[in-house]
Design a protein around this motif. Sequence first.
Motif, mmCIF file in Angstrom:
data_model
loop_
_atom_site.group_PDB
_atom_site.id
_atom_site.type_symbol
_atom_site.label_atom_id
_atom_site.label_comp_id
_atom_site.label_asym_id
_atom_site.label_seq_id
_atom_site.Cartn_x
_atom_site.Cartn_y
_atom_site.Cartn_z
ATOM 1 N N VAL A 253 0.862 -1.181 0.000
ATOM 2 C CA VAL A 253 0.000 0.000 0.000
ATOM 3 C C VAL A 253 0.900 1.233 0.000
ATOM 4 C CG1 VAL A 253 -1.780 1.294 1.224
ATOM 5 C CG2 VAL A 253 -1.808 -1.222 1.259
ATOM 6 N N VAL A 254 0.758 2.060 -1.020
ATOM 7 C CA VAL A 254 1.534 3.295 -1.096
ATOM 8 C C VAL A 254 0.567 4.458 -0.897
ATOM 9 C CG1 VAL A 254 3.147 4.686 -2.430
ATOM 10 C CG2 VAL A 254 3.132 2.192 -2.700
ATOM 11 N N ALA A 255 0.518 4.944 0.345
ATOM 12 C CA ALA A 255 -0.367 6.065 0.678
ATOM 13 C C ALA A 255 0.168 7.320 -0.004
ATOM 14 C CB ALA A 255 -0.425 6.244 2.189
ATOM 15 N N ASN A 256 -0.716 7.960 -0.742
ATOM 16 C CA ASN A 256 -0.321 9.035 -1.645
ATOM 17 C C ASN A 256 -0.805 10.382 -1.098
ATOM 18 O OD1 ASN A 256 -0.045 10.761 -3.841
ATOM 19 N ND2 ASN A 256 -1.716 9.823 -4.984
ATOM 20 N N ASN A 257 -0.007 10.971 -0.163
ATOM 21 C CA ASN A 257 -0.338 12.283 0.410
ATOM 22 C C ASN A 257 -1.738 12.288 1.024
ATOM 23 O OD1 ASN A 257 0.193 14.958 1.087
ATOM 24 N ND2 ASN A 257 -0.640 15.745 -0.837
ATOM 25 N N CYS A 258 -2.052 11.250 1.790
ATOM 26 C CA CYS A 258 -3.391 11.111 2.374
ATOM 27 C C CYS A 258 -3.599 12.079 3.549
ATOM 28 C CB CYS A 258 -3.613 9.678 2.864
ATOM 29 S SG CYS A 258 -3.608 8.450 1.546
ATOM 30 N N SER A 259 -4.822 12.567 3.655
ATOM 31 C CA SER A 259 -5.181 13.424 4.787
ATOM 32 C C SER A 259 -6.202 12.732 5.682
ATOM 33 C CB SER A 259 -5.746 14.753 4.265
ATOM 34 O OG SER A 259 -6.883 14.527 3.439
ATOM 35 N N ASP A 260 -6.475 11.460 5.420
ATOM 36 C CA ASP A 260 -7.425 10.698 6.225
ATOM 37 C C ASP A 260 -6.693 9.551 6.936
ATOM 38 O OD1 ASP A 260 -6.900 8.904 4.241
ATOM 39 O OD2 ASP A 260 -8.977 8.579 3.633
ATOM 40 N N ASP A 261 -7.407 8.509 7.330
ATOM 41 C CA ASP A 261 -6.819 7.399 8.085
ATOM 42 C C ASP A 261 -6.490 6.186 7.218
ATOM 43 O OD1 ASP A 261 -6.808 8.694 10.542
ATOM 44 O OD2 ASP A 261 -8.852 8.059 11.040
ATOM 45 N N THR A 262 -6.157 6.407 5.959
ATOM 46 C CA THR A 262 -5.803 5.292 5.072
ATOM 47 C C THR A 262 -4.687 4.439 5.668
ATOM 48 O OG1 THR A 262 -6.483 6.473 3.068
ATOM 49 C CG2 THR A 262 -4.909 4.669 2.797
ATOM 50 N N VAL A 263 -3.616 5.082 6.124
ATOM 51 C CA VAL A 263 -2.461 4.351 6.663
ATOM 52 C C VAL A 263 -2.842 3.592 7.931
ATOM 53 C CG1 VAL A 263 -0.152 4.596 7.663
ATOM 54 C CG2 VAL A 263 -0.797 5.942 5.652
ATOM 55 N N LYS A 264 -3.611 4.223 8.789
ATOM 56 C CA LYS A 264 -4.037 3.590 10.040
ATOM 57 C C LYS A 264 -4.866 2.337 9.768
ATOM 58 C CE LYS A 264 -6.540 4.634 14.340
ATOM 59 N NZ LYS A 264 -7.302 5.692 15.072
ATOM 60 N N VAL A 265 -5.777 2.432 8.826
ATOM 61 C CA VAL A 265 -6.628 1.288 8.482
ATOM 62 C C VAL A 265 -5.780 0.176 7.860
ATOM 63 C CG1 VAL A 265 -8.550 0.488 7.064
ATOM 64 C CG2 VAL A 265 -8.677 2.722 8.191
ATOM 65 N N ALA A 266 -4.858 0.552 6.967
ATOM 66 C CA ALA A 266 -4.006 -0.445 6.322
ATOM 67 C C ALA A 266 -3.132 -1.160 7.351
ATOM 68 C CB ALA A 266 -3.135 0.229 5.266
ATOM 69 N N LYS A 267 -2.632 -0.439 8.325
ATOM 70 C CA LYS A 267 -1.812 -1.058 9.375
ATOM 71 C C LYS A 267 -2.631 -2.032 10.217
ATOM 72 C CE LYS A 267 1.798 2.458 9.911
ATOM 73 N NZ LYS A 267 2.412 3.469 10.818
ATOM 74 N N ARG A 268 -3.897 -1.723 10.404
ATOM 75 C CA ARG A 268 -4.768 -2.631 11.166
ATOM 76 C C ARG A 268 -4.941 -3.955 10.418
ATOM 77 N NH1 ARG A 268 -8.976 0.657 12.186
ATOM 78 N NH2 ARG A 268 -10.270 -0.040 10.457
ATOM 79 N N VAL A 269 -5.147 -3.873 9.119
ATOM 80 C CA VAL A 269 -5.263 -5.097 8.312
ATOM 81 C C VAL A 269 -3.926 -5.835 8.291
ATOM 82 C CG1 VAL A 269 -5.843 -6.040 6.049
ATOM 83 C CG2 VAL A 269 -7.040 -4.011 6.887
ATOM 84 N N GLN A 270 -2.840 -5.094 8.206
ATOM 85 C CA GLN A 270 -1.503 -5.692 8.212
ATOM 86 C C GLN A 270 -1.276 -6.510 9.484
ATOM 87 O OE1 GLN A 270 1.793 -2.985 8.933
ATOM 88 N NE2 GLN A 270 3.004 -3.967 7.319
ATOM 89 N N ALA A 271 -1.722 -5.972 10.619
ATOM 90 C CA ALA A 271 -1.539 -6.666 11.903
ATOM 91 C C ALA A 271 -2.375 -7.934 11.986
ATOM 92 C CB ALA A 271 -1.902 -5.724 13.045
#
Length: 291
Positions: A65-83
């Motif tokens: 997942v390459v978060a592209n200058n996100c201003s929302d919780d895209t990275v947070k959600v992706a990390k949850r799935v990753q875990a």
Amino acid sequence: MLKNVAQLFARLFLCLLWAVSAIQAAQTKICIVMPAYNEESRIQHTLQTYAHYFKTKPENTTFLVVANNCSDDTVKVAKRVQAQTKPQDNISIEIIDLKPGGKGFAVKQGFLWALGKDFDLIGFVDADMATLPQYFYDLVIACNNGDGAIASRYIKGANVFPNRPWLRKLGGKLYNWMLRTKLHLPFKDTQCGAKIFNKNTIQKVAPHMTETGWAFDLELLYLCKLEGQVIKEIPTTWSDQPGSHLTISSKVMKEFLNSPVRIKERHATHKKQLQQHKVCKQSKKFTKKPL
């Protein structure tokens, strides 16, 4: 008697071929880049759906997942799935959080990250699930023993849901005709967000990618053409998704119309260098060694 023996050997041979094919597939490592711009509402479903499908396949697959200058919780959600991803599965999830924007920039950075690892196939897919995992896997199969494979919505055998308005469909076909004319590309659909290539192809083209926006697909395929890579165009099933980040405006239309000329001019020197290298290579091939 001889006929039965021949049939037995034929079955054993087919079983051997199947076993070799299975072993090769199990050893294949895939990286699928998912550029994501403010996808907090969709990235979880996309990652889980793709992971669930690909863990049933013999290949080892990494979703980047390459978060592209996100201003929302895209990275947070992706990390949850990753875990939640089980270590014993043949899948893994990695995340890059970029501050610079642009889909093309995100895909290039994903490619460069993958080149630093030991992947056999490297591709990308949009995070909106317009391409379901089983249809992306069609590209994986098509890419085996090839340079690359891209999904197409405009060739025979493709299915697009829902049916697009005739004006939008006509506009897409006219644009692709213009691209083929100006850049001499053979593809009927350069913009579908599902493509995969072997490592050798990505090594050749990724360092030269400069388009940071939506025209990066076009540049990517043009670079493949310059490098002499053979890319297959595969009919796909594609579902139009709400919430697209691409708004058709006069600025966007100008960008698309100007991109072929810009890309061609930008890579003119690279094209010349490749042509000179090809001539030198052919010259050495036919030069006779002195007695």
